[in-house]
Enzyme design. Structure first.
Site, PDB file in Angstrom:
ATOM      1  N   SER A 123       0.827  -1.195   0.000  1.00 49.92           N
ATOM      2  CA  SER A 123       0.000   0.000   0.000  1.00 49.92           C
ATOM      3  C   SER A 123       0.871   1.259   0.000  1.00 49.92           C
ATOM      4  O   SER A 123       1.824   1.342  -0.774  1.00 49.92           O
ATOM      5  CB  SER A 123      -0.959  -0.030   1.200  1.00 49.92           C
ATOM      6  N   ASP A 187      -7.464  -4.051  -7.563  1.00 54.39           N
ATOM      7  CA  ASP A 187      -6.988  -3.239  -6.432  1.00 54.39           C
ATOM      8  C   ASP A 187      -7.131  -1.743  -6.742  1.00 54.39           C
ATOM      9  O   ASP A 187      -6.583  -1.241  -7.720  1.00 54.39           O
ATOM     10  CB  ASP A 187      -5.531  -3.597  -6.145  1.00 54.39           C
ATOM     11  N   HIS A 317      -6.963  -5.538  -2.582  1.00 57.54           N
ATOM     12  CA  HIS A 317      -5.838  -4.888  -1.890  1.00 57.54           C
ATOM     13  C   HIS A 317      -5.348  -5.758  -0.736  1.00 57.54           C
ATOM     14  O   HIS A 317      -4.221  -5.578  -0.261  1.00 57.54           O
ATOM     15  CB  HIS A 317      -6.261  -3.511  -1.370  1.00 57.54           C
TER      16      HIS A 317
END
Length: 623
Positions: A123, A187, A317
């Site tokens: 991330s 994602d 994600h």
């Protein structure tokens, strides 16, 4: 094996990078792992809105220009434009590399131990890893690539960090190969930075909380997730469509109108992106193609799938553990345009239009490569080197034999050889301007701007031919009609050539030309504050040796008291220019040269203390 050959990383390193990225969730800022000859630095992600869009940044996308002193390579050399990055991500890096933290010391230790360094993160931790890798490349690797080991950057679901200049600079320095970014198909995080802050600011805090794997599971009925996804993809669609229109030169009218009043995201992909589906891994290292894929791989095939994708964009994600564990079972494809891309893009759910746009991006890169080949052919066919050699080996020596040099001979242009030189000057300019046009339109590979052979050729051309352009400018009295050569007359081809050379010689020291020049000027002890000197030398020819004659022409008609600082600066720079080959001392000190004739008119006291007094001893004695 094919994946490792392309990216320089193997499955074990990817697994260890992911493991370290998970551990980083439990740390304050970063987690360090060391095993054998590898040291991994994994960065903690943040799911706070302020760490995606800095609250103090008022721009539409939270961007800021990089500091040129800290990141001297992250720019376009010719134009001088500096790369833009996300300010929130940059501030996080700055906090980590602060000398008061342990991070720099840990990196120093790894460097001294000759261990390969891997920067990684999930991330926004991946965004920090990207910037940390660039920081390492600028601070260590560039100083001595033969000594420092190549770093690697492995990210999982990272947001975009920088603009097209950021991507271009990595390509030019041949650093793109160090960056590998894994992206699960739906994602949302790698797409967030393509959206305007105003589009997502209301829903972003809630979605970031859902993206945090430490929080509760995704709520399938959550309307805010659907709204967020829709807005991000709407902006992503606009960016992708505008980009492909610019790429192919087929801008649609509505997009041209739209872009005139609506800001579009500056962020662009950099490095290699590895898209993952259930069946395969698809590696792409073409930034334009990746941008198209970020939009078209996240589209639905029917209405039912569309209703689920917003929530899939959150779950994907969280899917990198599964991605890493299943890598060995998946097919691997490198999307380079050489092989059929139909089945590969079909598996990623890319529509017919999307496939066309991805293919167009790949074809444009092929055209850039072809353009570079054509440049080489033109240089050979136009007898470019022979024309340079004629000026250097025939024209200059003949002019010097007449005691006035080729600058003054060309300025008068009384001889047949002067006419020949003018023809060759114009022909050489035509070739260089053609190359310059391709560079300005981004129609050459990123690496071309930093190609050593090209830089050396451009430098030879600039040093040899720019004095002729200056002579021509003054022969036609353009300085009186248009203004000083340095302010109004200097062709862009010489500026690009100068900046390319300066970047080439200063890069190993992590320095930029402007700072080097002003440090030299400051060391001349001119008796004024630097700000006053900078104002005095604005638009002077003292920043570049091939502009020596332009500065002489500007100085020779003015009272000494008015130009004393400029005279002393020119003299102070001249010795190094001669040593470096920027100025030919066999030329400028000739008996009939404009420079010598002007210099002997300077006040005796100045000449007696001039650094040129040894060259002009007879003139000092005579006066």
């Amino acid at each position: 094996m094919a994946f490792e050959a392309l990216t320089g990383i193997n499955g074990d390193l990817i697994t260890r990078s992911w493991s370290a990225s998970k551990q980083a969730y439990l740390t304050e800022r970063y987690h360090k792992e060391e095993a054998g000859a590898v040291v991994i630095f994994a960065f903690q992600p943040s799911f706070s809105e302020k760490d995606f869009f800095d609250p103090d940044n008022k721009s539409s996308f939270g961007e800021i220009k990089l500091n040129r002193v800290q990141f001297p390579c992250m720019r376009k050399i010719g134009k001088g434009d500096v790369a833009t990055v996300n300010e929130a991500f940059l501030k996080n890096l700055e906090a980590i590399i602060d000398p008061r933290t342990s991070f720099q010391a840990s990196v120093e230790m790894a460097v001294r131990s000759r261990k390969q360094i891997v920067f990684t993160g999930h991330s926004s931790g991946g965004a920090t890893a990207i910037l940390a890798t660039v920081w390492y490349l600028e601070k260590y690797f560039i100083r001595n690539p033969n000594v420092y080991l190549e770093p690697r950057c492995v990210t999982f679901g990272a947001p975009l960090v920088g603009d097209s200049i950021f991507s271009h600079a990595l390509g030019r320095e041949k650093w793109s190969r160090f960056f590998v970014n894994f992206v699960s198909r739906f994602d949302i995080v790698p797409r967030i930075m393509l959206a305007r802050k105003a589009s997502v600011e209301e829903t972003l805090p809630h979605v970031l909380a859902q993206l945090d794997p430490r929080k509760s599971s995704v709520q399938e009925s959550e309307q805010r997730i659907t709204e967020f996804y829709t807005r991000v993809m709407r902006d992503t669609s606009t960016v992708a469509n505008q980009a492909v229109c610019e790429l192919t030169g087929s801008a649609e009218a509505f997009l041209e109108t739209l872009s005139s009043f609506l800001e579009l995201s500056p962020y662009r992909p950099a490095g290699t992106f590895v898209f993952s589906t259930e069946k395969r891994l698809v590696a792409v290292n073409n930034s334009d193609a990746i941008l198209q894929m970020l939009f078209y791989t996240s589209q639905a095939s029917d209405e039912q799938e569309w209703s689920l994708i917003p929530f899939r964009s959150i779950r994907d994600h969280h899917s990198y553990e599964e991605l890493v564990q299943s890598m060995g079972k998946k097919l691997f494809n490198h999307l380079d345009g050489e092989n059929s891309i139909e089945s590969t893009l079909n598996d990623l759910g890319v529509s017919t239009r999307g496939r066309q746009y991805v293919q167009a991006a790949l074809e444009e890169e092929k055209k850039r490569v072809e353009n570079q080949k054509k440049i080489i052919q033109v240089i050979e066919q136009e007898r470019f080197l022979k024309k340079l050699a004629w000026i250097e080996d025939e024209y200059k020596p003949k002019c010097q034999a007449h005691k006035n040099g080729y600058y003054d001979s060309f300025k008068v242009s009384n001889e047949e050889n002067d006419f020949k030189a003018n023809v060759k000057r114009a022909e050489l300019a035509g070739v260089f301007d053609e190359v310059l046009g391709l560079m300005k339109k981004c129609q050459l590979p990123d690496e071309f701007e930093g190609d050593i052979d090209w830089i050396k050729l451009a430098t030879r051309y600039r040093r040899l031919v720019e004095p002729l352009d200056i002579a021509n400018y003054h022969r036609h009295l353009k300085n009186e009609d248009t203004g000083p050569y340095m302010k109004r007359g200097r062709p862009t081809r010489y500026i690009y050539a100068q900046r390319g050379y300066e970047h080439y010689i200063l890069k190993p020291n992590g320095m930029i030309a402007e700072d080097v020049f002003w440090n030299k000027v400051n060391g001349l002890n001119l008796g004024l504050q630097l700000e006053e000197i900078q104002e005095t030398l604005k638009n002077s020819g003292s920043e570049c040796g091939s502009c020596f004659w332009a500065e002489v022409e500007e100085l020779k008609g003015k009272p000494y008291e008015e130009v004393e600082v400029r005279v002393k600066t020119l003299e102070g720079m001249l010795g190094e220019w001669i040593t470096d080959g920027e100025v030919d001392d066999k030329e400028i000190f000739l008996e009939g040269s404009t420079f010598r004739k002007w210099w002997i008119t300077l006040p005796k006291n100045h000449k007696s203390h001039s650094p040129l007094r040894d060259y002009m001893m007879d003139e000092i004695t005579d006066t």
